[in-house]
Motif scaffolding. Structure first.
Motif, PDB file in Angstrom:
ATOM      1  N   THR A  36      45.253  23.553  33.906  1.00 30.75           N
ATOM      2  CA  THR A  36      45.498  24.874  34.494  1.00 30.75           C
ATOM      3  C   THR A  36      46.971  25.087  34.815  1.00 30.75           C
ATOM      4  OG1 THR A  36      43.271  24.910  35.451  1.00 30.75           O
ATOM      5  CG2 THR A  36      44.892  26.421  36.390  1.00 30.75           C
TER       6      THR A  36
ATOM      7  N   LYS B 264      38.433  22.469  39.442  1.00 30.66           N
ATOM      8  CA  LYS B 264      39.558  23.101  38.759  1.00 30.66           C
ATOM      9  C   LYS B 264      40.426  23.862  39.752  1.00 30.66           C
ATOM     10  CE  LYS B 264      36.452  25.329  36.492  1.00 30.66           C
ATOM     11  NZ  LYS B 264      35.304  24.556  36.984  1.00 30.66           N
TER      12      LYS B 264
ATOM     13  N   LEU C  43      40.465  32.250  48.488  1.00 30.42           N
ATOM     14  CA  LEU C  43      39.452  32.032  47.464  1.00 30.42           C
ATOM     15  C   LEU C  43      38.456  33.179  47.451  1.00 30.42           C
ATOM     16  CD1 LEU C  43      38.810  28.243  48.162  1.00 30.42           C
ATOM     17  CD2 LEU C  43      40.352  29.252  46.469  1.00 30.42           C
TER      18      LEU C  43
ATOM     19  N   LEU D  99      42.489  27.057  40.827  1.00 33.05           N
ATOM     20  CA  LEU D  99      42.340  28.471  40.518  1.00 33.05           C
ATOM     21  C   LEU D  99      43.585  28.947  39.763  1.00 33.05           C
ATOM     22  CD1 LEU D  99      40.112  30.565  41.196  1.00 33.05           C
ATOM     23  CD2 LEU D  99      41.549  31.313  43.107  1.00 33.05           C
TER      24      LEU D  99
ATOM     25  N   GLY E  55      42.207  35.313  45.192  1.00 30.13           N
ATOM     26  CA  GLY E  55      40.785  35.290  44.864  1.00 30.13           C
ATOM     27  C   GLY E  55      40.224  36.657  44.519  1.00 30.13           C
TER      28      GLY E  55
ATOM     29  N   GLN F  82      39.037  34.835  35.793  1.00 30.72           N
ATOM     30  CA  GLN F  82      40.442  34.474  35.628  1.00 30.72           C
ATOM     31  C   GLN F  82      40.660  33.636  34.366  1.00 30.72           C
ATOM     32  OE1 GLN F  82      42.468  32.899  39.056  1.00 30.72           O
ATOM     33  NE2 GLN F  82      41.368  34.205  40.502  1.00 30.72           N
ATOM     34  N   ARG F  83      39.665  32.858  33.991  1.00 31.00           N
ATOM     35  CA  ARG F  83      39.818  31.971  32.828  1.00 31.00           C
ATOM     36  C   ARG F  83      39.367  32.605  31.518  1.00 31.00           C
ATOM     37  NH1 ARG F  83      41.200  27.029  34.613  1.00 31.00           N
ATOM     38  NH2 ARG F  83      40.752  26.627  36.816  1.00 31.00           N
TER      39      ARG F  83
ATOM     40  N   SER G  65      36.771  32.718  39.519  1.00 31.85           N
ATOM     41  CA  SER G  65      37.411  31.761  38.618  1.00 31.85           C
ATOM     42  C   SER G  65      37.041  32.015  37.163  1.00 31.85           C
ATOM     43  CB  SER G  65      37.024  30.331  39.023  1.00 31.85           C
ATOM     44  OG  SER G  65      37.462  29.397  38.064  1.00 31.85           O
ATOM     45  N   ARG G  66      35.774  32.259  36.893  1.00 30.34           N
ATOM     46  CA  ARG G  66      35.345  32.425  35.494  1.00 30.34           C
ATOM     47  C   ARG G  66      36.001  33.638  34.845  1.00 30.34           C
ATOM     48  NH1 ARG G  66      31.286  34.389  38.648  1.00 30.34           N
ATOM     49  NH2 ARG G  66      30.479  36.482  38.131  1.00 30.34           N
TER      50      ARG G  66
END
Length: 318
Positions: free
Chosen positions: A63, A34, A237, A36, A12, A19-20, A16-17
């Motif tokens: 993912t 979603k 996380l 991770l 973490g 990482q994507r 997440s945003r």
């Protein structure tokens, strides 16, 4: 043999945003639950080798598949809702354009019939990686009064597509969810080669204030299916700062914790997911079936015709 790995993974470090960003299409953020990417990437790096096949029976926006093809693995996924299956295919195509060496395939259908949906892949997968839904306990995106200046809380992207579809395990109570997931496990075992790994990410959740031990339930299901339980890893996380934890908890996690403390219940926001690692017996003996489950039962309803799609890849990963 599966060797024990580090018991805590720092997955973490970035939200997440982040990482994507650039790695997935922007529409991916609309999915309500979603995996991770850092978790999927580390599982794949730990338990597979280049050229291996990775399968996700509930692949969502893809993912697991995207992280697999970026590591020169091949990937196949099953997704019940056509909207997300199409997005998974688009994300795989995006990964290929970005230079990913692996190939991917997505089938639209009910994961409880995975053995019928992917008949050419029986016994070929090195890893099955997935995560069960958490029922209606999805948070989606939230804006509070503090953010908008308007009274109340606004939520969006917090539901799956069709709430009336009883085949969707996200809308089943815990007994139905566990029964459905046991069928998915039974079918997934048929996809694994001897000694292959099943990895499941899950976390406890609260239902009307009661803490539901979903990871413990999944361990029981895996053993009943004939899998050997091998490891339990904490996937963070939250982020690890300089002597501090960087909070990644959602608005509703924090709200639930504060409300609990107000009523004298010491509730804390969950800052990790459990990674449960199982192994298919290496001697090839058939796994025991969970009592009462019938993998691939023909009466199971499907919300859409089963269709196979791919992202610039061959049909056969052998």
């Amino acid at each position: 043999m599966i060797e024990m790995t580090t018991s805590v993974w720092a997955t973490g470090q970035q939200p997440s945003r982040i990482q994507r960003r650039g790695r997935y299409l922007p529409a991916s953020m609309k999915h309500p639950a979603k995996m991770l990417p850092a978790i999927a990437a580390q599982v794949i790096a730990t338990y597979t080798r280049p050229g291996d096949l990775v399968i996700d029976p509930m692949c969502g926006i893809g993912t697991t598949l995207v992280e697999a093809v970026h590591q020169d693995r091949h990937a196949a996924g099953v997704e019940l809702e056509a909207r997300w299956a199409d997005l998974a295919v688009a994300n795989l195509a995006h990964a290929r354009r970005a230079g990913a060496a692996g190939f991917g395939r997505v089938v639209t259908g009910d994961a409880r019939r995975i053995a019928q949906l992917l008949p050419d892949l029986h016994g070929k997968a090195g890893l099955v990686l997935t995560s069960p839904p958490y029922g209606l306990a999805t948070h989606g995106h939230v804006r509070s009064t503090r953010d908008t200046g308007q009274p109340g809380v606004r939520k969006w992207n917090h539901h799956y597509t069709d709430r009336a579809d009883r085949a969707n395990l996200a809308y089943r109570r815990l007994p139905g969810l566990l029964d459905g997931f046991s069928r998915i496990l039974a079918g997934s075992i048929r996809m694994l080669r001897p000694g292959g790994v099943v990895a499941v990410t899950a976390r406890p959740y609260r239902n009307r204030g009661e803490l539901i031990d979903l990871p413990g339930q999944i361990i029981t299901l895996g053993r009943r299916a004939g899998l050997e339980f091998a490891d339990r890893i904490v996937c963070l996380l939250c982020g690890l700062g300089d002597g501090t934890l960087l909070n990644r908890a959602s608005f509703f996690q924090l709200h639930e914790a504060r409300r609990g403390w107000t009523h004298g219940r010491p509730i804390h926001a969950i800052a990790h997911e459990d990674l449960l690692v199982f192994r298919k017996p290496p001697d090839g003996r058939p796994p025991a079936r969970h009592p009462g489950t019938v993998p691939g039962h023909p009466a199971l309803h499907r919300s859409a015709p089963e269709t196979a799609t791919s992202a610039d890849g061959p049909a056969d990963f052998a």
